[in-house]
Scaffold this active site. Sequence first.
Site, PDB file in Angstrom:
ATOM      1  N   LYS A  48       0.824  -1.208   0.000  1.00 25.29           N
ATOM      2  CA  LYS A  48       0.000   0.000   0.000  1.00 25.29           C
ATOM      3  C   LYS A  48       0.856   1.255   0.000  1.00 25.29           C
ATOM      4  O   LYS A  48       0.500   2.261  -0.628  1.00 25.29           O
ATOM      5  CB  LYS A  48      -0.960  -0.018   1.182  1.00 25.29           C
ATOM      6  CG  LYS A  48      -2.096  -0.986   0.956  1.00 25.29           C
ATOM      7  CD  LYS A  48      -2.962  -1.182   2.171  1.00 25.29           C
ATOM      8  CE  LYS A  48      -3.982  -2.294   1.936  1.00 25.29           C
ATOM      9  NZ  LYS A  48      -4.545  -2.794   3.198  1.00 25.29           N
ATOM     10  N   LYS A  83      -7.190 -14.639 -12.387  1.00 27.17           N
ATOM     11  CA  LYS A  83      -8.554 -14.901 -11.919  1.00 27.17           C
ATOM     12  C   LYS A  83      -9.402 -13.626 -11.937  1.00 27.17           C
ATOM     13  O   LYS A  83      -8.883 -12.528 -12.067  1.00 27.17           O
ATOM     14  CB  LYS A  83      -8.538 -15.525 -10.520  1.00 27.17           C
ATOM     15  CG  LYS A  83      -7.583 -14.861  -9.554  1.00 27.17           C
ATOM     16  CD  LYS A  83      -7.600 -15.584  -8.215  1.00 27.17           C
ATOM     17  CE  LYS A  83      -6.892 -14.733  -7.183  1.00 27.17           C
ATOM     18  NZ  LYS A  83      -7.180 -15.045  -5.823  1.00 27.17           N
ATOM     19  N   LYS A 129     -11.811  -7.501  -8.874  1.00 32.57           N
ATOM     20  CA  LYS A 129     -12.510  -6.232  -9.056  1.00 32.57           C
ATOM     21  C   LYS A 129     -11.560  -5.105  -9.433  1.00 32.57           C
ATOM     22  O   LYS A 129     -11.988  -4.017  -9.767  1.00 32.57           O
ATOM     23  CB  LYS A 129     -13.332  -5.868  -7.824  1.00 32.57           C
ATOM     24  CG  LYS A 129     -12.562  -5.742  -6.543  1.00 32.57           C
ATOM     25  CD  LYS A 129     -13.552  -5.588  -5.380  1.00 32.57           C
ATOM     26  CE  LYS A 129     -12.893  -5.950  -4.068  1.00 32.57           C
ATOM     27  NZ  LYS A 129     -13.837  -6.371  -3.056  1.00 32.57           N
TER      28      LYS A 129
END
Length: 332
Positions: A113, A195, A198
């Site tokens: 992050k 895969k 989102k």
Amino acid sequence: MSKQIVVSGIRSTGYLHLGNYFGAMRNYVKMQDDYNCFFFVADYHSLTTHPDPKDLKANVFRVVAENIAGGLDPEKVALYAQSDIPEIPELYLLLNMLAYKGELEKVPTFKDKVRLNPDNVNAGLLTYPVLMTADILIHKALLVPVGKDQEQHVEMARNFAQRFNHRYGELFPEPHPFNFGDNLIKVPSLDGNGKMSKSENLNATIFLSDDDDTIRKKIMKAKTDSGPTEANSEMPEYIQNVFLLLKLVSSTETVAAFTDAYNGCTIRYGDMKKQLAEDMIRFIAPIREKALGLQQDEAAIRKILKEGAEKARESASRTISEARKAIGINYY
Ligand code: TRP
């Protein structure tokens, strides 16, 4: 024997997709009869990225509606919003005294992050695993159903539990990630890469909120080729992926028919995708309609959250008084 305690948090950002459904939600649904389950929307965690205040409620309500539409039964589990349980931030504060800056800075998800968002390295982000520990320990959970990406956070929760017990006396059982083993199904992306997710290719991911036409369009664009030329040849990965999706939503007869057609070199991928699209729609549409209906009934969701919070606070208030007492906050 009393049921084992299970806790898991559901992210409140983004829309649920087929990968979430087969990866996590379906497993929550399977656990709800055999365990004492606490499932919550992790709205405090979502604040680390400063979402727009006007979106917060809709996000939380949508996630609740989608999970119930997917099969979670609020009569069987405690389904609540994290921010409705004041005992969680209280335990978080107590646990922060046992969490060291150095170890938190080393957590791979934190480092990711920092790399992605160097301008927003706030203390909430640094102590994300401590808040997650509070979520888990507040109910003295033994099992935490999570995906691979969250296993290290559960390991940290175990460390913090041990540290607390060591300093203040045995209070918390040690939580472990609950692995679904063979039930953990990876749902491949429609573009042949990785895969469904989102954050990556949205056109290659099927969301539980997609309407029928969108599902059809996405599936018809799935990557295929002109078909095998030699009998029984090996399937390229992107073709295997289409078969994997077919196995998730179509009948065994349908899967067998297309497998035979592949092996006999008579397969027409256009037909296969048309069939997959119709079976996918049959699978998704009822979930989508139920979620939409629920979302329009705000009073119903409010009631579910209220009752969930009541159940959760019963166990949370017990734990927090024990923790305060163990630490010596025991004045009256
Ligand atoms: N961090 C988890 C995720 O991103 C969500 C979460 C928050 C969670 N608190 C938790 C999961 C406690 C399990 C237990 O998916």
